[in-house]
Design a protein around this motif. Structure first.
Motif, PDB file in Angstrom:
ATOM      1  N   ALA A   1      -0.867  39.784 133.639  1.00 27.80           N
ATOM      2  CA  ALA A   1      -1.493  39.624 135.540  1.00 27.80           C
ATOM      3  C   ALA A   1      -1.375  39.640 136.798  1.00 27.80           C
ATOM      4  N   ALA A   2      -1.258  40.007 137.841  1.00 25.53           N
ATOM      5  CA  ALA A   2      -0.042  39.892 138.245  1.00 25.53           C
ATOM      6  C   ALA A   2      -0.794  39.644 139.623  1.00 25.53           C
ATOM      7  N   ASP A   3      -1.197  39.347 140.529  1.00 21.01           N
ATOM      8  CA  ASP A   3      -1.867  39.522 141.864  1.00 21.01           C
ATOM      9  C   ASP A   3      -0.661  38.454 142.882  1.00 21.01           C
ATOM     10  N   ILE A   4      -0.992  38.911 144.362  1.00 22.97           N
ATOM     11  CA  ILE A   4      -0.119  38.324 145.020  1.00 22.97           C
ATOM     12  C   ILE A   4      -0.544  37.800 146.035  1.00 22.97           C
ATOM     13  N   SER A   5      -2.395  37.081 145.692  1.00 21.42           N
ATOM     14  CA  SER A   5      -3.333  36.078 145.922  1.00 21.42           C
ATOM     15  C   SER A   5      -2.862  34.720 144.691  1.00 21.42           C
ATOM     16  N   PRO A   6      -2.540  33.700 145.462  1.00 19.74           N
ATOM     17  CA  PRO A   6      -2.434  32.295 144.912  1.00 19.74           C
ATOM     18  C   PRO A   6      -4.026  31.895 143.763  1.00 19.74           C
ATOM     19  N   GLN A   7      -4.933  31.826 145.156  1.00 19.53           N
ATOM     20  CA  GLN A   7      -6.105  31.450 144.819  1.00 19.53           C
ATOM     21  C   GLN A   7      -6.770  32.354 143.938  1.00 19.53           C
ATOM     22  N   LEU A   8      -6.473  33.524 143.865  1.00 18.47           N
ATOM     23  CA  LEU A   8      -7.128  34.793 143.308  1.00 18.47           C
ATOM     24  C   LEU A   8      -6.843  34.207 141.865  1.00 18.47           C
ATOM     25  N   ILE A   9      -5.609  34.565 141.667  1.00 13.27           N
ATOM     26  CA  ILE A   9      -4.690  33.366 140.036  1.00 13.27           C
ATOM     27  C   ILE A   9      -5.552  32.577 139.812  1.00 13.27           C
ATOM     28  N   ASP A  10      -5.783  31.282 140.501  1.00 13.63           N
ATOM     29  CA  ASP A  10      -6.661  30.450 139.885  1.00 13.63           C
ATOM     30  C   ASP A  10      -7.551  30.326 139.314  1.00 13.63           C
ATOM     31  N   ILE A  11      -8.482  31.819 139.718  1.00 10.54           N
ATOM     32  CA  ILE A  11      -9.621  31.713 139.335  1.00 10.54           C
ATOM     33  C   ILE A  11     -10.029  32.765 138.267  1.00 10.54           C
ATOM     34  N   ALA A  12      -9.100  33.421 137.895  1.00  9.27           N
ATOM     35  CA  ALA A  12      -8.725  34.642 136.864  1.00  9.27           C
ATOM     36  C   ALA A  12      -8.101  33.337 135.550  1.00  9.27           C
ATOM     37  N   GLN A  13      -7.258  32.434 136.234  1.00  8.11           N
ATOM     38  CA  GLN A  13      -6.799  31.242 135.359  1.00  8.11           C
ATOM     39  C   GLN A  13      -8.609  30.424 134.480  1.00  8.11           C
ATOM     40  N   LEU A  14      -8.499  30.288 134.966  1.00 11.71           N
ATOM     41  CA  LEU A  14      -9.993  29.174 134.949  1.00 11.71           C
ATOM     42  C   LEU A  14     -10.884  30.081 134.326  1.00 11.71           C
ATOM     43  N   ARG A  15     -11.330  30.908 134.498  1.00 11.48           N
ATOM     44  CA  ARG A  15     -12.201  32.565 133.916  1.00 11.48           C
ATOM     45  C   ARG A  15     -11.840  32.377 132.614  1.00 11.48           C
ATOM     46  N   LEU A  16      -9.847  33.105 131.982  1.00 15.43           N
ATOM     47  CA  LEU A  16      -9.491  33.218 131.263  1.00 15.43           C
ATOM     48  C   LEU A  16     -10.582  32.044 130.006  1.00 15.43           C
ATOM     49  N   PRO A  17     -11.128  33.045 128.808  1.00 21.86           N
ATOM     50  CA  PRO A  17     -11.141  31.688 127.809  1.00 21.86           C
ATOM     51  C   PRO A  17     -10.062  31.808 126.724  1.00 21.86           C
ATOM     52  N   HIS A  18     -11.014  30.089 126.307  1.00 19.34           N
ATOM     53  CA  HIS A  18      -8.962  29.544 125.581  1.00 19.34           C
ATOM     54  C   HIS A  18      -8.699  30.144 124.547  1.00 19.34           C
ATOM     55  N   ASP A  19      -9.809  31.403 123.826  1.00 23.94           N
ATOM     56  CA  ASP A  19      -9.295  31.656 122.607  1.00 23.94           C
ATOM     57  C   ASP A  19      -8.243  33.293 122.692  1.00 23.94           C
ATOM     58  N   LEU A  20      -8.208  33.689 124.217  1.00 24.13           N
ATOM     59  CA  LEU A  20      -7.595  34.318 124.624  1.00 24.13           C
ATOM     60  C   LEU A  20      -6.184  34.491 125.689  1.00 24.13           C
ATOM     61  N   GLN A  21      -6.033  33.134 126.261  1.00 25.01           N
ATOM     62  CA  GLN A  21      -5.158  32.525 126.672  1.00 25.01           C
ATOM     63  C   GLN A  21      -3.516  32.464 126.349  1.00 25.01           C
TER      64      GLN A  21
END
Length: 227
Positions: free
Chosen positions: A86-106
């Protein structure tokens, strides 16, 4: 690609300086304005359309979610069994994506803050790029596809802003705002020019339209390169 790099820098600045909270809210269940409701509904339909171009069972597949934003499509791909970059130029959006990712998919997802075209990301079975190329010229899109094509064994599915009367009206209206106050301007494209730009850049596969989604202020068209 100097022009590509300049546009990428403007988009990165916009999302990290202005739009992070807006996109976090837009891609959640939080209440939004009626205008943004149409955008949310359009994006949901477009995401479903893009994902429909890939198999339901993605176990064993390595997929690039190029311009992943807050990670909605990333989660859907991982739920199908894919290994996702999962690639994005925005560090803040990457932070949100990481927080939203369910634990079992990490364990299935690797996040990358930076250019979605970075060759260090490796080889893929498919690429999706939802609304992440809409700010670029036809020649830049052609060059981006040419850079990705040798590294992708399966489909590359992405969106562009179609050159329609409604979208052109919005485009000219947006150009009337002071540069400091507006978001990066979407560049509408007609099929022939986009296909010509891809061919000129060295793309070998046939570039084809998939379908167009129109929902209020959201107008976008899915395209694909498929072997």
């Amino acid at each position: 690609m100097p022009a590509y790099d300049q546009t990428r820098a403007r988009v990165e600045d916009y999302f990290d300086r202005t739009a992070t909270k807006t996109w976090e809210r837009l891609t959640s269940d939080a209440p939004v304005s009626r205008i943004r409701e149409t955008v949310r509904a359009g994006r949901d339909r477009m995401r479903d359309l893009i994902l429909s171009r890939l198999p339901d069972d993605l176990r064993g597949a390595r997929i690039l979610d190029a311009g992943c934003g807050p990670g909605v499509a990333t989660i859907a791909l991982a739920e199908r069994g894919a290994t996702v970059v999962a690639a994005d130029i925005s560090p803040q959006l990457i932070d949100i994506a990481q927080l939203r990712l369910p634990h079992d998919l990490q364990s299935q997802v690797t996040f990358h803050t930076g250019d979605m075209l970075d060759p260090k990301l490796g080889q893929f079975d498919a690429v999706i790029a939802m609304d992440s190329l809409i700010y670029y010229t036809a020649s830049d899109i052609g060059a981006a596809l040419a850079a990705l094509e040798p590294r992708v064994s399966g489909p590359i599915v992405f969106t562009v802003a179609p050159r329609t009367p409604a979208l052109m009206a919005m485009w000219y209206a947006g150009k009337a705002f002071p540069r400091s106050d507006r978001s990066p301007v979407m560049i509408p494209h007609a099929h022939p020019k986009l296909m010509s730009a891809a061919k000129s850049a060295g793309v070998r596969r046939m570039l084809r339209p998939v379908d167009r989604i129109t929902s209020g202020f959201y107008i976008s068209e899915a395209m694909e390169l498929r072997p």
